[in-house]
Design a protein around this motif. Structure first.
Motif, mmCIF file in Angstrom:
data_model
loop_
_atom_site.group_PDB
_atom_site.id
_atom_site.type_symbol
_atom_site.label_atom_id
_atom_site.label_comp_id
_atom_site.label_asym_id
_atom_site.label_seq_id
_atom_site.Cartn_x
_atom_site.Cartn_y
_atom_site.Cartn_z
ATOM 1 N N ILE A 13 0.853 -1.196 0.000
ATOM 2 C CA ILE A 13 0.000 0.000 0.000
ATOM 3 C C ILE A 13 0.889 1.246 0.000
ATOM 4 C CG2 ILE A 13 -1.846 1.235 1.187
ATOM 5 C CD1 ILE A 13 -2.778 -1.375 2.395
ATOM 6 N N PRO A 14 1.046 1.881 -1.165
ATOM 7 C CA PRO A 14 1.849 3.104 -1.198
ATOM 8 C C PRO A 14 1.104 4.227 -0.479
ATOM 9 C CG PRO A 14 1.631 2.135 -3.397
ATOM 10 C CD PRO A 14 0.599 1.489 -2.515
ATOM 11 N N ALA A 15 1.756 4.837 0.488
ATOM 12 C CA ALA A 15 1.095 5.904 1.255
ATOM 13 C C ALA A 15 2.112 6.992 1.598
ATOM 14 C CB ALA A 15 0.479 5.319 2.531
ATOM 15 N N ALA A 16 3.050 7.229 0.675
ATOM 16 C CA ALA A 16 4.108 8.196 0.966
ATOM 17 C C ALA A 16 3.913 9.512 0.223
ATOM 18 C CB ALA A 16 5.465 7.594 0.617
ATOM 19 N N GLY A 17 2.801 9.614 -0.496
ATOM 20 C CA GLY A 17 2.556 10.841 -1.270
ATOM 21 C C GLY A 17 2.347 12.038 -0.352
ATOM 22 N N LEU A 18 2.455 13.221 -0.914
ATOM 23 C CA LEU A 18 2.359 14.443 -0.098
ATOM 24 C C LEU A 18 0.918 14.859 0.157
ATOM 25 C CD1 LEU A 18 5.239 16.494 -1.768
ATOM 26 C CD2 LEU A 18 5.311 15.225 0.390
ATOM 27 N N GLY A 19 -0.011 14.334 -0.604
ATOM 28 C CA GLY A 19 -1.423 14.641 -0.387
ATOM 29 C C GLY A 19 -1.758 16.107 -0.590
ATOM 30 N N THR A 20 -1.207 16.701 -1.641
ATOM 31 C CA THR A 20 -1.383 18.156 -1.814
ATOM 32 C C THR A 20 -2.823 18.555 -2.130
ATOM 33 O OG1 THR A 20 -0.666 17.896 -4.100
ATOM 34 C CG2 THR A 20 1.002 18.595 -2.523
ATOM 35 N N ARG A 21 -3.587 17.635 -2.740
ATOM 36 C CA ARG A 21 -4.952 18.028 -3.138
ATOM 37 C C ARG A 21 -5.866 18.296 -1.954
ATOM 38 N NH1 ARG A 21 -6.025 13.239 -7.159
ATOM 39 N NH2 ARG A 21 -4.501 12.363 -5.714
ATOM 40 N N PHE A 22 -5.525 17.718 -0.778
ATOM 41 C CA PHE A 22 -6.403 17.912 0.386
ATOM 42 C C PHE A 22 -5.876 18.960 1.360
ATOM 43 C CE2 PHE A 22 -7.740 13.599 -0.931
ATOM 44 C CZ PHE A 22 -9.099 13.828 -1.045
ATOM 45 N N PRO A 30 -1.677 12.674 7.742
ATOM 46 C CA PRO A 30 -1.627 11.979 6.451
ATOM 47 C C PRO A 30 -3.016 11.893 5.832
ATOM 48 C CG PRO A 30 -0.541 10.686 8.174
ATOM 49 C CD PRO A 30 -1.204 11.845 8.854
ATOM 50 N N LYS A 31 -3.061 12.045 4.505
ATOM 51 C CA LYS A 31 -4.352 11.955 3.788
ATOM 52 C C LYS A 31 -5.050 10.637 4.088
ATOM 53 C CE LYS A 31 -3.794 10.711 -0.869
ATOM 54 N NZ LYS A 31 -3.651 11.003 -2.304
ATOM 55 N N GLU A 32 -4.251 9.570 4.254
ATOM 56 C CA GLU A 32 -4.811 8.228 4.492
ATOM 57 C C GLU A 32 -5.545 8.135 5.825
ATOM 58 O OE1 GLU A 32 -1.596 8.930 3.773
ATOM 59 O OE2 GLU A 32 -1.507 8.200 1.705
ATOM 60 N N ASP A 110 12.455 9.953 -0.489
ATOM 61 C CA ASP A 110 11.941 11.080 -1.274
ATOM 62 C C ASP A 110 10.696 10.609 -1.994
ATOM 63 O OD1 ASP A 110 13.717 13.211 -0.967
ATOM 64 O OD2 ASP A 110 15.202 12.165 -2.224
ATOM 65 N N PRO A 111 9.610 11.376 -1.950
ATOM 66 C CA PRO A 111 8.421 10.949 -2.703
ATOM 67 C C PRO A 111 8.627 11.175 -4.206
ATOM 68 C CG PRO A 111 7.952 12.973 -1.485
ATOM 69 C CD PRO A 111 9.381 12.614 -1.202
ATOM 70 N N LYS A 112 9.324 10.218 -4.828
ATOM 71 C CA LYS A 112 9.687 10.379 -6.244
ATOM 72 C C LYS A 112 8.633 9.825 -7.178
ATOM 73 C CE LYS A 112 14.637 9.825 -5.430
ATOM 74 N NZ LYS A 112 15.699 8.837 -5.635
ATOM 75 N N GLY A 113 7.462 9.528 -6.650
ATOM 76 C CA GLY A 113 6.383 9.060 -7.516
ATOM 77 C C GLY A 113 5.947 7.642 -7.168
ATOM 78 N N LEU A 114 4.801 7.270 -7.725
ATOM 79 C CA LEU A 114 4.192 5.972 -7.396
ATOM 80 C C LEU A 114 5.084 4.791 -7.813
ATOM 81 C CD1 LEU A 114 1.847 4.206 -6.465
ATOM 82 C CD2 LEU A 114 0.715 4.666 -8.659
ATOM 83 N N LEU A 133 -2.448 -1.743 -3.646
ATOM 84 C CA LEU A 133 -3.738 -1.081 -3.402
ATOM 85 C C LEU A 133 -3.481 0.392 -3.124
ATOM 86 C CD1 LEU A 133 -3.857 -4.119 -1.963
ATOM 87 C CD2 LEU A 133 -6.113 -3.334 -1.293
ATOM 88 N N LEU A 134 -4.133 1.253 -3.845
ATOM 89 C CA LEU A 134 -4.000 2.692 -3.588
ATOM 90 C C LEU A 134 -5.175 3.169 -2.746
ATOM 91 C CD1 LEU A 134 -2.854 4.068 -7.066
ATOM 92 C CD2 LEU A 134 -1.504 3.063 -5.218
ATOM 93 N N GLY A 135 -4.838 3.927 -1.710
ATOM 94 C CA GLY A 135 -5.862 4.371 -0.778
ATOM 95 C C GLY A 135 -6.825 5.397 -1.347
ATOM 96 N N ASP A 136 -6.508 5.945 -2.520
ATOM 97 C CA ASP A 136 -7.397 6.959 -3.098
ATOM 98 C C ASP A 136 -8.706 6.359 -3.595
ATOM 99 O OD1 ASP A 136 -5.449 8.758 -2.588
ATOM 100 O OD2 ASP A 136 -4.856 9.078 -4.668
#
Ligand code: UTP
Length: 223
Positions: A13-22, A30-32, A110-114, A133-136
């Motif tokens: 479960i990748p959950a290292a994104g920055l969550g900028t949209r929220f 964390p967005k999650e 570093d959040p270098k992408g999915l 599985l992506l939490g989005d």
């Protein structure tokens, strides 16, 4: 099933994104961990993996993601306070998230992408097919999607991507798959992928949603 083809048991479960949209809700949370009804969104995702038989869950985390680890761990202080109050219902709910699966964590510096986040799972996953599985995307718990994807991978090999039919005017919001029929009702052969195409260029109205069962060969490609 032979020993050379073990049952798929690992979910990533990748959950290292920055969550900028929220933002600003996700400045320090964390967005999650944002609640959906009475649980953080990420709990639905771990429940989905566990109910498809994937009870080894690796979460890819990063800075500010500590609450994720805490949520799936025991909280003895809280548990004993609830026990003293005789609040068995809430006690069970608090314990539920730490009993779902065997949880593992790795940090993506570093959040270098999915793709890079998935590559961080390579040492843990090894040479077996595995689920991502992506939490989005939250899937209705009554939908056996992930278990069916595992079954398809075990029957056909390769990698399996979940697709959802969307209205043609919505396809520009998604990754889109070019497909060929297989003769099996819920299964198509993916021949190409296009990221967020214009409706006029889209090869289909099949949108990629965040559920994958991947062949470990993907790691060589990601490297
Ligand atoms: P998103 O594209 O949704 O990015 O990532 P994001 O950072 O979570 O959210 P926004 O777009 O800034 O609001 C898709 C998935 O990949 C993970 C995210 O945590 C999410 O589950 N991801 C993304 C990583 O784990 N690492 C990355 O470097 C990027």
């Amino acid at each position: 099933m032979t020993e050379s083809h073990p049952r798929i048991s690992k979910a990533v479960i990748p959950a290292a994104g920055l969550g900028t949209r929220f933002l600003p809700a996700t400045k320090a949370t964390p967005k999650e961990m944002l609640p959906v009804v009475d649980k953080p969104a990420i709990q639905y995702v771990v429940e989905e993996a566990a109910s498809a038989g994937l009870d080894d869950v690796l979460m890819i985390t990063g800075r500010n993601k500590r609450p994720l680890e805490d949520h799936f761990d025991r909280n003895y202080e809280l548990e004993s306070a609830l026990q003293k109050k005789g609040d068995a219902g809430r006690l069970a709910k608090v314990q539920e998230s730490s009993d779902l699966a065997t949880m593992h964590y790795v940090r993506q510096g570093d959040p270098k992408g999915l793709g890079h986040a998935v590559l961080c799972a390579a040492p843990h996953v090894g040479h077996e097919p595995f689920a991502v599985l992506l939490g989005d995307d939250l899937i209705d718990p009554r939908d056996p999607l992930l278990a069916r994807m595992v079954e398809v991978q075990e029957q056909h090999g390769g990698s399996v991507i979940a697709l959802m039919e969307v209205a043609p005017e919505q396809i520009h919001l998604y990754g889109c798959a070019a497909v060929e029929p297989t003769g099996e009702g819920d299964l198509v052969k993916v021949t190409g992928l296009v990221e967020k195409p214009d409706a006029t260029d889209a090869p289909s109205n099949y949108a990629i949603i965040g559920r994958y069962v991947l062949d470990p060969h993907i790691f060589d490609i990601l490297r």
